[in-house]
Design an enzyme around this catalytic site. Sequence first.
Site, PDB file in Angstrom:
ATOM      1  N   VAL A   1      -9.122   1.422  -6.943  1.00 13.60           N
ATOM      2  CA  VAL A   1      -9.615   1.318  -5.570  1.00 13.60           C
ATOM      3  C   VAL A   1     -10.165   2.698  -5.211  1.00 13.60           C
ATOM      4  O   VAL A   1      -9.561   3.444  -4.451  1.00 13.60           O
ATOM      5  CB  VAL A   1      -8.485   0.896  -4.616  1.00 13.60           C
ATOM      6  CG1 VAL A   1      -9.028   0.654  -3.209  1.00 13.60           C
ATOM      7  CG2 VAL A   1      -7.791  -0.374  -5.120  1.00 13.60           C
TER       8      VAL A   1
ATOM      9  N   LYS B   1      -1.270  -1.261  -4.155  1.00 15.87           N
ATOM     10  CA  LYS B   1      -2.376  -0.316  -4.109  1.00 15.87           C
ATOM     11  C   LYS B   1      -1.701   1.048  -4.046  1.00 15.87           C
ATOM     12  O   LYS B   1      -1.105   1.422  -3.039  1.00 15.87           O
ATOM     13  CB  LYS B   1      -3.241  -0.580  -2.872  1.00 15.87           C
ATOM     14  CG  LYS B   1      -4.611   0.054  -2.949  1.00 15.87           C
ATOM     15  CD  LYS B   1      -4.618   1.428  -2.329  1.00 15.87           C
ATOM     16  CE  LYS B   1      -6.002   2.058  -2.384  1.00 15.87           C
ATOM     17  NZ  LYS B   1      -6.070   3.321  -1.657  1.00 15.87           N
TER      18      LYS B   1
ATOM     19  N   TYR C   1       0.896  -1.161   0.000  1.00 23.37           N
ATOM     20  CA  TYR C   1       0.000   0.000   0.000  1.00 23.37           C
ATOM     21  C   TYR C   1       0.938   1.216   0.000  1.00 23.37           C
ATOM     22  O   TYR C   1       1.574   1.512   1.003  1.00 23.37           O
ATOM     23  CB  TYR C   1      -0.821  -0.075   1.280  1.00 23.37           C
ATOM     24  CG  TYR C   1      -2.028   0.827   1.406  1.00 23.37           C
ATOM     25  CD1 TYR C   1      -2.325   1.823   0.488  1.00 23.37           C
ATOM     26  CD2 TYR C   1      -2.891   0.675   2.488  1.00 23.37           C
ATOM     27  CE1 TYR C   1      -3.454   2.627   0.643  1.00 23.37           C
ATOM     28  CE2 TYR C   1      -4.025   1.471   2.654  1.00 23.37           C
ATOM     29  CZ  TYR C   1      -4.288   2.447   1.719  1.00 23.37           C
ATOM     30  OH  TYR C   1      -5.398   3.237   1.891  1.00 23.37           O
TER      31      TYR C   1
END
Lengths: 304, 304, 304, 304
Positions: free
Chosen positions: A207, A162, A134
């Site tokens: 996302v 992400k 992330y």
Amino acid sequence: MTFRGVIPPVVVPLTADGELDVVSYERHVNRLIDAGVDGLFILGSSGEVVFSTDERRRQVITETVRIVAGRTPILVGVIDTTTPRVIEQARVAQELGADAIVATAPFYAILGPKEIKRHFRLIKQAIDLPLFAYDIPVCVHVKLSPAMIIELAREGVLQGVKDSSGDDVSFRNLALMRTEEGLDLTLLTGHEVVVDGAYMSGADGSVPGLGNVEPKVYVEQWHAAQAGDWDRVRELQDYAARLMRITSVTTGEFGFAAGVGAFKTALMLLGVFDTNVMPEPVQALEGHNVEAVAGVLRQAGLLN
Amino acid sequence: MTFRGVIPPVVVPLTADGELDVVSYERHVNRLIDAGVDGLFILGSSGEVVFSTDERRRQVITETVRIVAGRTPILVGVIDTTTPRVIEQARVAQELGADAIVATAPFYAILGPKEIKRHFRLIKQAIDLPLFAYDIPVCVHVKLSPAMIIELAREGVLQGVKDSSGDDVSFRNLALMRTEEGLDLTLLTGHEVVVDGAYMSGADGSVPGLGNVEPKVYVEQWHAAQAGDWDRVRELQDYAARLMRITSVTTGEFGFAAGVGAFKTALMLLGVFDTNVMPEPVQALEGHNVEAVAGVLRQAGLLN
Amino acid sequence: MTFRGVIPPVVVPLTADGELDVVSYERHVNRLIDAGVDGLFILGSSGEVVFSTDERRRQVITETVRIVAGRTPILVGVIDTTTPRVIEQARVAQELGADAIVATAPFYAILGPKEIKRHFRLIKQAIDLPLFAYDIPVCVHVKLSPAMIIELAREGVLQGVKDSSGDDVSFRNLALMRTEEGLDLTLLTGHEVVVDGAYMSGADGSVPGLGNVEPKVYVEQWHAAQAGDWDRVRELQDYAARLMRITSVTTGEFGFAAGVGAFKTALMLLGVFDTNVMPEPVQALEGHNVEAVAGVLRQAGLLN
Amino acid sequence: MTFRGVIPPVVVPLTADGELDVVSYERHVNRLIDAGVDGLFILGSSGEVVFSTDERRRQVITETVRIVAGRTPILVGVIDTTTPRVIEQARVAQELGADAIVATAPFYAILGPKEIKRHFRLIKQAIDLPLFAYDIPVCVHVKLSPAMIIELAREGVLQGVKDSSGDDVSFRNLALMRTEEGLDLTLLTGHEVVVDGAYMSGADGSVPGLGNVEPKVYVEQWHAAQAGDWDRVRELQDYAARLMRITSVTTGEFGFAAGVGAFKTALMLLGVFDTNVMPEPVQALEGHNVEAVAGVLRQAGLLN
């Protein structure tokens, strides 16, 4: 199991006294799945993970697994300061039914690339699930370089990223390197306002926090991108960018309070959430700010 | 109970496999108390709080309370991302015997002054102990303004500040405002290299990481400052500043690895710790870096 | 010629239409010299160097040299983006009568330590005057490390440092290294609120912007420090720190507008300047902000 | 006159002793025009404006006007610290034949939005040419908000933006607001690696530093975007992104030295420039770094 497509970072409804509002949550998760999302990312930054006690985190995972019932993959954020604490979280998430784990670089302590790489390696060793990095420098104050990500992907440590870095140049470079090396590394963008550019760069999905409010737009955009209909991708992006103004139309708030505050308020106005209650020490949007969010929803045709 | 004087942020010894080395820890704590320190700050940044699981945190508090046995006050860091998680930590610390609680501003999530103030107010409501604000922008990426601190002190929310901000101008202003308003707010500096300047600014004490290695110098410096012997204060400071080079004399390391790594290595070389093991994902100083630390200790007359 | 003691960064009076107000300037410079300052630093950041055209810069140097007439040394800031432009400025300053040159690291372009060192070396080669490094990261966005400064001092490139870094730990280390190596490197602090701490660290003098308003306090403080009367040093510092509130008592302004704006306003209120006009695009303090500055001056006993 | 399409920020060749190499420069400018660029941006950051004395700046403008001879518009960067200095530069540029002026926010001095807006207004009043805002926070350490830009465009102060902010979210929002308000505001992106995304966001053109090396790719990409052939836009972008590795393939260099250093080295290897000399205090790429740049050119099929 794959993690491509639209995977919203699920926002969490609270009751007036700050408990998880399970009824609203079930309504919310079902609405997302019905809209055709390709997965759910729970306990991310918008999913108020750092505001959640360990018990709350377990509750969110457990309820999500129950509600989803295998209909779509569940990625679980295991956000904590350093390796020993993240590993604890990751093991719990795996045990409770996560399909993939999402972890940031360590934060608070001042560490370097050497420690960040070791951090991801140790997490991967501790679990038996795909691991996503992330990349969110605005929260952890370090950017993961494409070179580091590629190195960890080559080793099999990372299966995805992400990207919430806001660095589209770096993202393009990462996508290019990934493709050239033929690595099985899933790249998801977290920037709901420029998903079209990320798809041009080679992103495998998005996302989008805003996808909590209007998941259909992002689902349609993903299908348009897959079909090579770039004009449609772009048109939908412009629509979403205008809708994103719910997060900037308020006054006196910024950061998490303005962003997630607006998402929760919109979901309340849309009848999905019962309240727009925020976790402590943040307070819910009120009065003219709620009205301002409503105004944007009306302009977007989502509210009468 | 007062919290003035020299209060080292206690560094923690680990065994080869990363467990708390209780025997070394007891030796270390006793050495600090014997040197005349006025308190102990455990589970601070140097005390590897963010590397410690909740269980480890409880163990450190419990062992410290046992070893100290009332000889000196114990301040406990309850470092976590946001209010709900910090309150959990604070309640545990109080239950296990803390004499005061030390908390930072929230981190990771992007919040503003409104939320930071509410954060400290809610923590204070949840406990029945003095509350210190830990001002450490290098870790939490926000600086607590003197105006905010004074406001919270006036309300009775804050009883002290542990200043690791590196902002001596702000510290002077805070000290001046505190004195002018006659507030009962204890100001401790965390910058072991310029404690003399902080004492001139009105600091009530220091929290020197280097005091783990050489507590006596800081104790003597505090007494000299109390006696108005500024030339001695300054002379001792110069000695300590030279000794602090253990943290910059290494190569290939920086931040926590270089700083706390050097403290642990020095304590190992001095026979206080059995190892210089660091918490994951950090690795201990090795080879020529250990030798470099030893060289500084020799120059300071602490090692043969 | 030496550059120790109190050397204010001279603030510049403007006429209503933005020209240099020579009459006020002469009054101001004479007042500083009469107060016993040990030098003048012109065309520094507070001396609005970056707001001054080349012609204005020449005018300021020429007028200062004429007014001072050898009574005290004149240090001249040659602030520009990179080496070729700084060298042009430095040659003009030398020709017009500067006693020393003060230059920052390059700014705007993104350069590294290698280029910064070469920058100072090339400037030194181009002039025949002492060269001071102006360490001001808040403006040039890079900090000069003590190691770099010491290296350049050893080579004879730097004869002094004007430290406006706000990094007291770094300043202490620099002072210590300078002393240990026996280098002839003059260290001046630019932080008027914590000069006492800098003197304890070994500073050879101060460059206090606030010294424009109240030079006598800093002159007396320097003499007290030389005499080892630290309690007096500290007392005077507390007085100056309270007076410095002229820069924070205003509303709606910050940075240069609040800081230099307050200095000019105070000098106008004290009858030294005819106006408090600021250089474009900054506008002068007005109305309640002027009144707020006056209030601080009254509390300090400088205004009836 | 319009400023849409591909407008490279022209890199400047120097002779061995640092003078402008007029012969190489003429070859370079003609090559760009022959490749079909829609304009030239001279004295930008890559055009070493901050390394150029005023005399050099005048020389660059004069030579460019002479060489171009009306074949394409010339935008001139007037980069300096504050309004009075920028206005001087802008008047010279206008006098020497600029078709548009490009100015950044003030830098070095710490100013706020109020001063930045006044800065652009005063510049516009002083000239009789289109004014572009150059949004480059990495150099001036402040970001121009979309709201500020729109406000200034509405007033007729700004006619365009050269965006080097690296903030694609902000760029999308700006483009959307511009379109909704029907403002005549030209938006150019400076990020050569993600021009495709910027075109999807609504950019009117690009200012690619890499376009100095390979202008044809960007020209073709612009035409493809105009024709809606997004797959081709993307394909060309991937090619350019790989070529951009000339700026990251070197070792021991970064920032301006690595970026513009690589552009100059590539142009030397391609026979356009006679040298890859850099302005002081930067030094040219040498040895293995030149070889590394050549390697990337070979992979791209630009060198045998």
